[in-house]
Design a protein around this motif. Structure first.
Motif, short mmCIF file in Angstrom:
data_model
loop_
_atom_site.label_atom_id
_atom_site.label_comp_id
_atom_site.label_asym_id
_atom_site.label_seq_id
_atom_site.Cartn_x
_atom_site.Cartn_y
_atom_site.Cartn_z
N PHE A 1 -6.17 5.71 7.37
CA PHE A 1 -7.14 5.11 8.29
C PHE A 1 -7.30 3.62 8.02
O PHE A 1 -7.39 2.82 8.95
CB PHE A 1 -8.49 5.81 8.19
CG PHE A 1 -8.63 6.98 9.11
CD1 PHE A 1 -8.68 6.81 10.47
CD2 PHE A 1 -8.72 8.27 8.61
CE1 PHE A 1 -8.80 7.87 11.33
CE2 PHE A 1 -8.85 9.35 9.45
CZ PHE A 1 -8.88 9.16 10.83
N LYS A 2 -7.34 3.22 6.76
CA LYS A 2 -7.49 1.81 6.44
C LYS A 2 -6.30 0.99 6.92
O LYS A 2 -6.46 -0.11 7.44
CB LYS A 2 -7.68 1.63 4.94
CG LYS A 2 -9.04 2.08 4.45
CD LYS A 2 -9.15 1.95 2.94
CE LYS A 2 -10.47 2.51 2.44
NZ LYS A 2 -10.57 2.47 0.98
N LEU A 3 -5.08 1.54 6.77
CA LEU A 3 -3.90 0.82 7.24
C LEU A 3 -3.86 0.73 8.76
O LEU A 3 -3.47 -0.30 9.32
CB LEU A 3 -2.63 1.48 6.70
CG LEU A 3 -2.35 1.25 5.22
CD1 LEU A 3 -1.13 2.04 4.78
CD2 LEU A 3 -2.17 -0.22 4.93
N GLN B 1 -7.77 8.49 3.76
CA GLN B 1 -8.50 7.22 3.76
C GLN B 1 -7.55 6.03 3.82
O GLN B 1 -7.79 5.08 4.57
CB GLN B 1 -9.36 7.11 2.51
CG GLN B 1 -10.67 7.83 2.59
CD GLN B 1 -11.51 7.58 1.35
OE1 GLN B 1 -10.99 7.35 0.27
NE2 GLN B 1 -12.82 7.63 1.53
N LEU B 2 -6.48 6.07 3.04
CA LEU B 2 -5.52 4.97 3.05
C LEU B 2 -4.87 4.85 4.43
O LEU B 2 -4.69 3.75 4.94
CB LEU B 2 -4.45 5.17 1.98
CG LEU B 2 -3.35 4.12 1.92
CD1 LEU B 2 -3.94 2.75 1.59
CD2 LEU B 2 -2.29 4.51 0.93
N CYS C 1 0.83 -1.22 0.00
CA CYS C 1 0.00 0.00 0.00
C CYS C 1 0.85 1.26 0.00
O CYS C 1 0.53 2.23 -0.68
CB CYS C 1 -0.93 0.00 1.22
SG CYS C 1 -2.23 -1.24 1.13
N LEU D 1 -13.85 10.56 5.29
CA LEU D 1 -13.62 9.13 5.42
C LEU D 1 -14.40 8.30 4.43
O LEU D 1 -13.93 7.29 3.93
CB LEU D 1 -13.93 8.67 6.84
CG LEU D 1 -12.94 9.06 7.92
CD1 LEU D 1 -13.42 8.61 9.27
CD2 LEU D 1 -11.57 8.47 7.63
N ILE E 1 -6.48 0.70 10.75
CA ILE E 1 -7.51 -0.28 11.12
C ILE E 1 -7.02 -1.69 10.84
O ILE E 1 -7.19 -2.60 11.66
CB ILE E 1 -8.82 0.02 10.37
CG1 ILE E 1 -9.45 1.29 10.93
CG2 ILE E 1 -9.79 -1.15 10.46
CD1 ILE E 1 -10.61 1.81 10.12
N PHE E 2 -6.38 -1.91 9.69
CA PHE E 2 -5.85 -3.23 9.35
C PHE E 2 -4.82 -3.69 10.38
O PHE E 2 -4.85 -4.83 10.86
CB PHE E 2 -5.23 -3.20 7.95
CG PHE E 2 -4.54 -4.46 7.57
CD1 PHE E 2 -5.27 -5.60 7.26
CD2 PHE E 2 -3.15 -4.52 7.54
CE1 PHE E 2 -4.63 -6.77 6.91
CE2 PHE E 2 -2.51 -5.69 7.19
CZ PHE E 2 -3.25 -6.82 6.88
#
Length: 108
Positions: free
Chosen positions: A46-48, A43-44, A34, A106, A50-51
């Motif tokens: 936050f997604k990372l 957004q990226l 990523c 978001l 969370i992951f």
């Protein structure tokens, strides 16, 4: 209850062994992919986050008193609930307009 409880009637013993190194490799591959192949954005990020939180939660959170379907499933559910509570706390600390802006950023 505890995490080392004996589970009877195991059909796939491989699923009940520790997979810390495998999860570490998966997390590193996803994060590096990523970071180097996608354009950076909020957004990226936050997604990372969370992951990574979900991966760590699946390893270290307690499984609870449940044995079925699998302890990792209950750790995953607990990780989701902790993330949801943190997100609600973040929204509660914002002004109504600030919360709307954050939700737009978001989910758009």
């Amino acid at each position: 209850w505890h995490d080392n409880a004996v589970v009877t009637d195991i059909h796939v013993p491989w699923l009940y062994e520790a997979h810390s190194v495998l999860l570490l490799v998966i997390v590193l591959v996803v994060i590096l992919y990523c970071v180097f192949n996608m354009e950076g954005s909020l957004q990226l990020g936050f997604k990372l986050v969370i992951f990574l939180f979900m991966a760590i939660g699946c390893l270290v959170f307690p499984a609870g008193p449940f044995e079925r379907p699998h302890p990792i499933f209950w750790r995953f559910i607990f990780s989701i609930s902790v993330l949801y509570a943190c997100f609600l706390l973040l929204l509660l600390s914002q002004t109504p307009d600030g919360a709307r802006v954050l939700l737009r950023k978001l989910f758009n």
